[in-house]
Design a protein around this motif. Structure first.
Motif, PDB file in Angstrom:
ATOM      1  N   UNK A  98      88.397   1.340  30.200  1.00  0.00           N
ATOM      2  CA  UNK A  98      89.606   2.026  30.659  1.00  0.00           C
ATOM      3  C   UNK A  98      90.858   1.387  30.079  1.00  0.00           C
ATOM      4  N   UNK A  99      90.800   0.089  29.806  1.00  0.00           N
ATOM      5  CA  UNK A  99      91.970  -0.614  29.268  1.00  0.00           C
ATOM      6  C   UNK A  99      92.301  -0.148  27.845  1.00  0.00           C
ATOM      7  N   UNK A 100      91.288   0.246  27.072  1.00  0.00           N
ATOM      8  CA  UNK A 100      91.522   0.675  25.692  1.00  0.00           C
ATOM      9  C   UNK A 100      91.458   2.192  25.526  1.00  0.00           C
ATOM     10  N   UNK A 101      90.696   2.855  26.388  1.00  0.00           N
ATOM     11  CA  UNK A 101      90.557   4.306  26.313  1.00  0.00           C
ATOM     12  C   UNK A 101      90.543   4.861  27.735  1.00  0.00           C
ATOM     13  N   UNK A 102      91.732   5.080  28.307  1.00  0.00           N
ATOM     14  CA  UNK A 102      91.826   5.474  29.724  1.00  0.00           C
ATOM     15  C   UNK A 102      91.069   6.752  30.060  1.00  0.00           C
ATOM     16  N   UNK A 103      90.881   7.630  29.075  1.00  0.00           N
ATOM     17  CA  UNK A 103      90.205   8.902  29.351  1.00  0.00           C
ATOM     18  C   UNK A 103      88.686   8.759  29.477  1.00  0.00           C
ATOM     19  N   UNK A 104      88.149   7.593  29.116  1.00  0.00           N
ATOM     20  CA  UNK A 104      86.695   7.423  29.052  1.00  0.00           C
ATOM     21  C   UNK A 104      86.103   7.029  30.404  1.00  0.00           C
ATOM     22  N   UNK A 105      84.915   7.546  30.676  1.00  0.00           N
ATOM     23  CA  UNK A 105      84.121   7.167  31.844  1.00  0.00           C
ATOM     24  C   UNK A 105      82.744   6.732  31.362  1.00  0.00           C
ATOM     25  N   UNK A 106      82.296   5.569  31.826  1.00  0.00           N
ATOM     26  CA  UNK A 106      80.975   5.051  31.471  1.00  0.00           C
ATOM     27  C   UNK A 106      80.116   5.100  32.730  1.00  0.00           C
ATOM     28  N   UNK A 107      78.960   5.722  32.644  1.00  0.00           N
ATOM     29  CA  UNK A 107      78.136   5.859  33.848  1.00  0.00           C
ATOM     30  C   UNK A 107      76.678   6.084  33.493  1.00  0.00           C
ATOM     31  N   UNK A 108      75.833   5.972  34.524  1.00  0.00           N
ATOM     32  CA  UNK A 108      74.418   6.294  34.393  1.00  0.00           C
ATOM     33  C   UNK A 108      74.208   7.754  34.761  1.00  0.00           C
ATOM     34  N   UNK A 109      73.421   8.450  33.972  1.00  0.00           N
ATOM     35  CA  UNK A 109      73.111   9.848  34.230  1.00  0.00           C
ATOM     36  C   UNK A 109      71.598   9.985  34.364  1.00  0.00           C
ATOM     37  N   UNK A 110      71.151  10.448  35.534  1.00  0.00           N
ATOM     38  CA  UNK A 110      69.710  10.585  35.762  1.00  0.00           C
ATOM     39  C   UNK A 110      69.134  11.664  34.851  1.00  0.00           C
ATOM     40  N   UNK A 111      68.023  11.325  34.214  1.00  0.00           N
ATOM     41  CA  UNK A 111      67.397  12.257  33.282  1.00  0.00           C
ATOM     42  C   UNK A 111      65.890  12.047  33.317  1.00  0.00           C
ATOM     43  N   UNK A 112      65.159  12.988  33.915  1.00  0.00           N
ATOM     44  CA  UNK A 112      63.712  12.874  33.988  1.00  0.00           C
ATOM     45  C   UNK A 112      63.283  11.669  34.802  1.00  0.00           C
ATOM     46  N   UNK A 113      62.481  10.793  34.184  1.00  0.00           N
ATOM     47  CA  UNK A 113      61.961   9.610  34.870  1.00  0.00           C
ATOM     48  C   UNK A 113      62.858   8.391  34.721  1.00  0.00           C
ATOM     49  N   UNK A 114      64.019   8.571  34.143  1.00  0.00           N
ATOM     50  CA  UNK A 114      64.908   7.433  33.955  1.00  0.00           C
ATOM     51  C   UNK A 114      66.362   7.847  33.974  1.00  0.00           C
ATOM     52  N   UNK A 115      67.200   7.013  33.347  1.00  0.00           N
ATOM     53  CA  UNK A 115      68.630   7.272  33.288  1.00  0.00           C
ATOM     54  C   UNK A 115      69.119   7.076  31.857  1.00  0.00           C
ATOM     55  N   UNK A 116      70.155   7.812  31.504  1.00  0.00           N
ATOM     56  CA  UNK A 116      70.856   7.602  30.243  1.00  0.00           C
ATOM     57  C   UNK A 116      72.200   6.943  30.544  1.00  0.00           C
ATOM     58  N   UNK A 117      72.588   5.998  29.714  1.00  0.00           N
ATOM     59  CA  UNK A 117      73.941   5.440  29.779  1.00  0.00           C
ATOM     60  C   UNK A 117      74.808   6.307  28.888  1.00  0.00           C
ATOM     61  N   UNK A 118      75.854   6.861  29.445  1.00  0.00           N
ATOM     62  CA  UNK A 118      76.689   7.771  28.661  1.00  0.00           C
ATOM     63  C   UNK A 118      78.168   7.406  28.792  1.00  0.00           C
ATOM     64  N   UNK A 119      78.895   7.731  27.743  1.00  0.00           N
ATOM     65  CA  UNK A 119      80.361   7.662  27.754  1.00  0.00           C
ATOM     66  C   UNK A 119      80.867   9.086  27.657  1.00  0.00           C
ATOM     67  N   UNK A 120      81.711   9.471  28.583  1.00  0.00           N
ATOM     68  CA  UNK A 120      82.274  10.812  28.592  1.00  0.00           C
ATOM     69  C   UNK A 120      83.796  10.694  28.537  1.00  0.00           C
ATOM     70  N   UNK A 121      84.369  11.181  27.435  1.00  0.00           N
ATOM     71  CA  UNK A 121      85.813  11.096  27.229  1.00  0.00           C
ATOM     72  C   UNK A 121      86.392  12.500  27.203  1.00  0.00           C
ATOM     73  N   UNK A 122      87.262  12.787  28.123  1.00  0.00           N
ATOM     74  CA  UNK A 122      87.864  14.117  28.221  1.00  0.00           C
ATOM     75  C   UNK A 122      89.368  14.002  27.981  1.00  0.00           C
ATOM     76  N   UNK A 123      89.870  14.844  27.050  1.00  0.00           N
ATOM     77  CA  UNK A 123      91.305  14.831  26.761  1.00  0.00           C
ATOM     78  C   UNK A 123      91.800  16.260  26.555  1.00  0.00           C
ATOM     79  N   UNK A 124      92.958  16.539  27.111  1.00  0.00           N
ATOM     80  CA  UNK A 124      93.601  17.845  26.948  1.00  0.00           C
ATOM     81  C   UNK A 124      94.691  17.725  25.897  1.00  0.00           C
ATOM     82  N   UNK A 125      94.662  18.611  24.897  1.00  0.00           N
ATOM     83  CA  UNK A 125      95.685  18.631  23.858  1.00  0.00           C
ATOM     84  C   UNK A 125      96.735  19.679  24.223  1.00  0.00           C
ATOM     85  N   UNK A 126      97.948  19.220  24.463  1.00  0.00           N
ATOM     86  CA  UNK A 126      99.019  20.137  24.831  1.00  0.00           C
ATOM     87  C   UNK A 126      99.365  21.092  23.692  1.00  0.00           C
ATOM     88  N   UNK A 127      99.258  20.584  22.448  1.00  0.00           N
ATOM     89  CA  UNK A 127      99.472  21.447  21.289  1.00  0.00           C
ATOM     90  C   UNK A 127      98.609  20.933  20.149  1.00  0.00           C
TER      91      UNK A 127
END
Length: 458
Positions: A98-127
């Motif tokens: 968050x200190x370098x990329x405030x839009x990013x979220x790092x989390x575990x995502x359950x998938x089948x018999x385990x979990x995936x570590x994912x980074x999800x970065x969402x940004x809205x472009x005004x123009x």
């Protein structure tokens, strides 16, 4: 038609009616990459900067309102039985990201018999403009960087149960076929489980709590202590996370291993007695070699110890040698442990350092634990105001009292039933009442047992 041809057909430079999809296409063309496209989703494999044999799957999606999502997946899957341990590292890196990329979220995502570590970065472009493709590429690169380099090492170590990446890669490997060049890494968690004593999940959870308490006490400050107090109100793992975030590499490895042991049997780890036993023995173990939390079964004579001996041992630990508890010398190897309750230091425990036993003098609710109705000379209280009489019946020690020095194994206790009017005034001197101070006086022995009844006359 490939993406390069698709872009060429749209022409060069900024177009009228430029879309976010156009900008994504231009970004990939400029980078020399041709992703797989499914509607408004673009997927590509990105090699790690420091570990070229590592590949990250990156998906870029267009959403409504010129909002873009960059989705990066870590190449290794997290097993369900270690997910709670690995999640400590995921959350730690998420806070750093968050200190370098405030839009990013790092989390575990359950998938089948385990979990995936994912980074999800969402940004809205005004123009949108000619610079938008470069911005998209920077978002993609920074999102990958969160899982690359040193962070890849720490996540890899956490997934496979090792202190460091170097330690993990030195372990023997199996060649099984398939992904990662037919390599299967030896799992440190399972090895640890084989070597650990056969204790209940709750007991290991108690030891994990002790480990966290030890780290916070040694490395924390007032701010960390306040965060820990708030965290324990939320959940067990929230409290452990506070310690994990300030721990060093070896301590983080220990925390992860203890967390796995606390779920190893997949049973409901809510046995309060086992949890308390694990915490008590854990606090002692931490003062010597914290790694014995994993391997040491604890002293067998713990079961035979009295509650007074266990309380004494707990109060002697480093965690109880300072605020919020303070020990005051009463002479003759006796001590009074006081605690701030409200605005005043209140007597909480008596410690007999010679017998190595401790006794609860007053509860956290300000009720005397050493007094029974038979320990009060009721006849001496005739004519007292009803409020004072009621406080004596309730054994309330709400108002400031005093335990004096021990002499020949006995200490006088001053028990205030009603303060004088000065007690009620505010900082500006207002609010004083006409109350008169009312005290009872008695005496206790080294165990806190009343040996001279409480009476109005000293």
């Amino acid at each position: 038609m490939g993406i390069f041809d698709f872009f060429k057909n749209k022409g060069k430079g900024t177009q009228k009616g430029l879309t976010l999809e156009d900008c994504i296409v231009k970004m990939f063309v400029s980078a020399g990459m041709e992703p797989y496209r499914d509607g408004n989703k673009f997927s590509v494999v990105v090699l790690g900067k420091h570990y070229t044999f590592i590949a990250f799957i990156v998906t870029i999606s267009c959403m409504e309102g010129n909002e873009l999502c960059v989705y990066v997946r870590f190449p290794e899957t997290v097993r369900k039985d270690v997910a709670s341990a690995v999640n400590y590292e995921v959350k730690r890196l998420g806070k750093e990201a968050v200190e370098t990329l405030p839009e990013a979220q790092v989390r575990l995502l359950e998938k089948g018999d385990g979990y995936h570590i994912i980074v999800e970065t969402v940004k809205k472009f005004e123009e949108l403009s000619d610079s938008t493709p470069d911005e998209i590429q920077n978002l993609m690169n920074h999102s990958v960087d969160i899982l690359d380099g040193k962070n890849f090492e720490s996540l890899f170590s956490a997934i496979f149960g090792y202190k460091s990446y170097e330690e993990a890669t030195k372990m023997p490997v199996e060649y099984t076929g398939g992904y990662r060049g037919n390599v299967k890494f030896k799992d440190g968690y399972r090895q640890n489980l084989d070597d650990a004593p056969n204790l209940s999940d709750s007991r290991f959870a108690g030891r994990l709590m002790a480990c966290a308490m030890n780290i916070i006490a040694k490395k924390g400050n007032d701010e960390i202590s306040e965060q820990a107090t708030e965290a324990i109100q939320k959940s067990f793992d929230s409290y452990i996370q506070i310690a994990y975030d300030i721990a060093n590499e070896e301590e983080r490895d220990l925390i992860r291993k203890l967390r796995c042991l606390a779920k190893a049997k997949n049973k409901d780890d809510t046995d309060e007695n086992d949890f308390v036993q694990g915490k008590m023995e854990g606090l002692v173990i931490c003062n010597d070699n914290p790694w014995d939390l994993v391997y040491e079964e604890g002293k067998s004579n713990d079961i035979d110890m009295s509650e007074e001996e266990k309380l004494y041992r707990e109060l002697c630990l480093s965690q109880y040698q300072g605020l919020p508890l303070v020990q005051n010398d009463l002479g003759e190897d006796m001590a009074l442990v006081t605690q701030v309750i409200g605005r005043y230091w209140k007597p909480r425990y008596l410690m007999d350092k010679e017998a190595r036993c401790a006794y609860e003098f007053m509860s956290i609710d300000e009720v005397l634990q050493i007094v029974t109705d038979e320990d009060i000379e009721w006849d001496s209280m005739k004519g007292l105001p009803q409020d004072a009489f009621d406080r004596a019946k309730a054994h309330s020690f709400h108002f400031p009292g005093h335990v004096y020095q021990y002499k020949n194994g006995v200490a006088e206790v001053e028990w205030q039933l009603n303060p004088d009017g000065m007690y009620y005034r505010d900082d500006d001197g207002f609010g004083m009442t006409d109350d008169e101070e009312i005290n009872l006086y008695g005496a206790i022995d080294r165990k806190g047992k009343v040996v001279k009844k409480f009476t109005l006359k000293r």
